[in-house]
Design a protein around this motif. Structure first.
Motif, PDB file in Angstrom:
ATOM      1  N   VAL A  28      46.825  42.672  34.373  1.00 35.69           N
ATOM      2  CA  VAL A  28      47.023  43.605  33.262  1.00 35.69           C
ATOM      3  C   VAL A  28      46.161  44.843  33.497  1.00 35.69           C
ATOM      4  N   GLU A  29      46.701  45.999  33.194  1.00 33.35           N
ATOM      5  CA  GLU A  29      46.002  47.255  33.449  1.00 33.35           C
ATOM      6  C   GLU A  29      45.523  47.949  32.178  1.00 33.35           C
ATOM      7  N   HIS A  30      46.238  47.790  31.080  1.00 32.73           N
ATOM      8  CA  HIS A  30      46.003  48.619  29.896  1.00 32.73           C
ATOM      9  C   HIS A  30      46.233  47.798  28.630  1.00 32.73           C
ATOM     10  N   VAL A  31      45.326  47.927  27.677  1.00 34.52           N
ATOM     11  CA  VAL A  31      45.456  47.265  26.376  1.00 34.52           C
ATOM     12  C   VAL A  31      45.380  48.321  25.284  1.00 34.52           C
ATOM     13  N   VAL A  32      46.335  48.292  24.366  1.00 36.17           N
ATOM     14  CA  VAL A  32      46.258  49.106  23.146  1.00 36.17           C
ATOM     15  C   VAL A  32      45.841  48.172  22.026  1.00 36.17           C
ATOM     16  N   LEU A  33      44.673  48.413  21.457  1.00 37.25           N
ATOM     17  CA  LEU A  33      44.093  47.540  20.441  1.00 37.25           C
ATOM     18  C   LEU A  33      44.276  48.124  19.053  1.00 37.25           C
ATOM     19  N   MET A  34      44.804  47.321  18.132  1.00 40.24           N
ATOM     20  CA  MET A  34      44.854  47.692  16.724  1.00 40.24           C
ATOM     21  C   MET A  34      43.553  47.231  16.081  1.00 40.24           C
ATOM     22  N   SER A  35      42.616  48.148  15.942  1.00 40.37           N
ATOM     23  CA  SER A  35      41.305  47.836  15.394  1.00 40.37           C
ATOM     24  C   SER A  35      41.221  48.352  13.957  1.00 40.37           C
ATOM     25  N   SER A  36      40.067  48.802  13.530  1.00 35.96           N
ATOM     26  CA  SER A  36      39.872  49.284  12.161  1.00 35.96           C
ATOM     27  C   SER A  36      38.728  50.281  12.129  1.00 35.96           C
ATOM     28  N   SER A  37      38.840  51.270  11.261  1.00 35.34           N
ATOM     29  CA  SER A  37      37.752  52.232  11.093  1.00 35.34           C
ATOM     30  C   SER A  37      36.520  51.591  10.469  1.00 35.34           C
ATOM     31  N   ALA A  38      36.652  50.356   9.980  1.00 33.55           N
ATOM     32  CA  ALA A  38      35.499  49.649   9.410  1.00 33.55           C
ATOM     33  C   ALA A  38      34.395  49.457  10.445  1.00 33.55           C
ATOM     34  N   VAL A  39      34.748  49.478  11.739  1.00 38.15           N
ATOM     35  CA  VAL A  39      33.723  49.272  12.774  1.00 38.15           C
ATOM     36  C   VAL A  39      32.707  50.405  12.793  1.00 38.15           C
ATOM     37  N   LEU A  40      33.009  51.511  12.131  1.00 38.87           N
ATOM     38  CA  LEU A  40      32.092  52.650  12.095  1.00 38.87           C
ATOM     39  C   LEU A  40      31.026  52.498  11.018  1.00 38.87           C
ATOM     40  N   ALA A  41      31.138  51.463  10.187  1.00 37.48           N
ATOM     41  CA  ALA A  41      30.149  51.242   9.132  1.00 37.48           C
ATOM     42  C   ALA A  41      28.790  50.928   9.751  1.00 37.48           C
ATOM     43  N   PRO A  42      27.694  51.401   9.134  1.00 41.65           N
ATOM     44  CA  PRO A  42      26.362  51.151   9.706  1.00 41.65           C
ATOM     45  C   PRO A  42      26.014  49.677   9.790  1.00 41.65           C
ATOM     46  N   ASP A  43      26.633  48.856   8.930  1.00 42.00           N
ATOM     47  CA  ASP A  43      26.363  47.422   8.934  1.00 42.00           C
ATOM     48  C   ASP A  43      27.509  46.635   9.561  1.00 42.00           C
ATOM     49  N   ALA A  44      28.213  47.258  10.510  1.00 37.63           N
ATOM     50  CA  ALA A  44      29.415  46.643  11.081  1.00 37.63           C
ATOM     51  C   ALA A  44      29.141  45.276  11.702  1.00 37.63           C
ATOM     52  N   GLU A  45      27.937  45.065  12.225  1.00 41.75           N
ATOM     53  CA  GLU A  45      27.595  43.789  12.853  1.00 41.75           C
ATOM     54  C   GLU A  45      27.757  42.620  11.887  1.00 41.75           C
ATOM     55  N   SER A  46      27.447  42.864  10.624  1.00 40.60           N
ATOM     56  CA  SER A  46      27.505  41.783   9.636  1.00 40.60           C
ATOM     57  C   SER A  46      28.592  41.993   8.598  1.00 40.60           C
ATOM     58  N   PRO A  80      31.910  41.875   6.782  1.00 34.16           N
ATOM     59  CA  PRO A  80      33.023  40.936   6.947  1.00 34.16           C
ATOM     60  C   PRO A  80      34.348  41.595   7.290  1.00 34.16           C
ATOM     61  N   LEU A  81      34.523  42.872   6.924  1.00 34.99           N
ATOM     62  CA  LEU A  81      35.763  43.565   7.254  1.00 34.99           C
ATOM     63  C   LEU A  81      35.703  44.259   8.614  1.00 34.99           C
ATOM     64  N   ALA A  82      34.514  44.353   9.198  1.00 32.36           N
ATOM     65  CA  ALA A  82      34.343  45.083  10.453  1.00 32.36           C
ATOM     66  C   ALA A  82      34.054  44.180  11.639  1.00 32.36           C
ATOM     67  N   ARG A  83      33.342  43.097  11.414  1.00 30.75           N
ATOM     68  CA  ARG A  83      32.832  42.287  12.525  1.00 30.75           C
ATOM     69  C   ARG A  83      33.951  41.779  13.436  1.00 30.75           C
ATOM     70  N   THR A  84      35.049  41.320  12.862  1.00 30.19           N
ATOM     71  CA  THR A  84      36.160  40.806  13.670  1.00 30.19           C
ATOM     72  C   THR A  84      36.627  41.845  14.677  1.00 30.19           C
ATOM     73  N   HIS A  85      36.839  43.072  14.189  1.00 31.12           N
ATOM     74  CA  HIS A  85      37.331  44.138  15.058  1.00 31.12           C
ATOM     75  C   HIS A  85      36.272  44.554  16.078  1.00 31.12           C
ATOM     76  N   LEU A  86      35.020  44.569  15.640  1.00 31.81           N
ATOM     77  CA  LEU A  86      33.946  44.989  16.529  1.00 31.81           C
ATOM     78  C   LEU A  86      33.801  44.035  17.708  1.00 31.81           C
TER      79      LEU A  86
END
Length: 278
Positions: free
Chosen positions: A81-99, A101-107
């Motif tokens: 496989v050469e290329h992946v298009v990922l459907m992520s979320s802007s929630a990963v930009l939150a300062p607490d994205a590591e913890s 619940p709406l961001a961690r999965t995507h991160l």
């Protein structure tokens, strides 16, 4: 070029699949519950499904699901496989994205792909226009829509806009390999969205403001407690003013973003069980 479409029954996944088929591209649909010979099994908690699904595939449209994702990425690399298009979320930009619940999965999925040797296009939408379907039960029965934060602002993105962007990335557009925070082209409050739906139905949709505690009790039937808190915190913060307009199909593809009103017209039957359509 064969493209593997994960989440092929989802709104965006199915739209990407339709675009690839219409364009004459070879594709393979994947599902955790394959329902025909043209659909392969792919379950991220079952690594034995990875290689058969990925064999002969050059590109993948992927939803963010962290279970088994690192093994999936390793298998994708091994299968060429050469290329992946990922459907992520802007929630990963939150300062607490590591913890968060709406961001961690995507991160977690973004990081697994970042650490790979694959070319990755990351689409990070915020609110979806389709989230309004949560109101269809009440509207269709002529009941008030109960909201703790009816004046929260969102710049909801139409699912077909996301499909257009994913299709462009999968078919050689310059945006392949980039990371994009996405929105619709207009900021509307929930109250304004409901006004648009009511106008199309030809009747008022009553908005009833409820307490946060009441909203927590309602959402707890569908979401874990941490996700309920995060969602209500987001809506509370969003009452401060218009939602930011990020990249859209206009800035990335040169085509006007679809409006919430267009989405509502296309999905009006979901709200109209007891209403005459205009």
């Amino acid at each position: 070029m064969t493209v593997l479409i994960t989440g092929s029954r989802g709104q965006v996944g199915s739209a990407v699949r339709d675009r690839l088929q219409s364009g004459g591209h070879a594709l393979r649909a994947a599902s955790s519950r394959p329902d025909g010979p043209e659909v392969v099994e792919l379950v991220l908690s079952k690594p034995e499904t990875f290689a058969p699904a990925l064999r002969g595939v050059s590109q993948v449209f992927l939803y963010a699901e962290p279970d088994g994702v690192r093994e999936f990425v390793r298998t994708a690399e091994a299968e060429g496989v050469e290329h992946v298009v990922l459907m992520s979320s802007s929630a990963v930009l939150a300062p607490d994205a590591e913890s968060h619940p709406l961001a961690r999965t995507h991160l977690l999925v973004e990081r697994a792909l970042e650490e790979s040797g694959l070319t990755v296009t990351v689409l990070r939408p915020g609110a979806f226009a389709g989230n309004a379907l949560a109101w269809s039960h009440a509207i269709g029965r002529g009941q008030p829509v109960q909201l703790a934060y009816p004046d929260a602002h969102v710049a909801a993105v139409h699912g077909d806009d996301l499909a257009d962007l994913a299709y462009a990335a999968l078919t050689g557009h310059w945006l392949a390999g980039g990371t994009y925070t996405l929105s619709g082209g207009e900021s509307l409050t929930f109250r304004e969205q409901l006004g648009i739906i009511g106008g199309l139905l030809g009747r008022e949709v009553v908005v009833e403001t409820i307490t946060r505690a009441e909203a927590e009790e309602q959402l707890a039937a569908y979401l874990p407690p941490a996700a309920v808190t995060a969602l209500l915190d987001l809506w509370a913060d969003s009452t401060a003013g218009p939602a930011p307009i990020d990249d859209t199909t206009m800035t990335l593809l040169g085509t006007p973003p679809r409006t919430f009103e267009q989405w509502a017209r296309e999905n009006l039957t979901a709200f109209a069980a007891q209403s005459a359509l205009r």
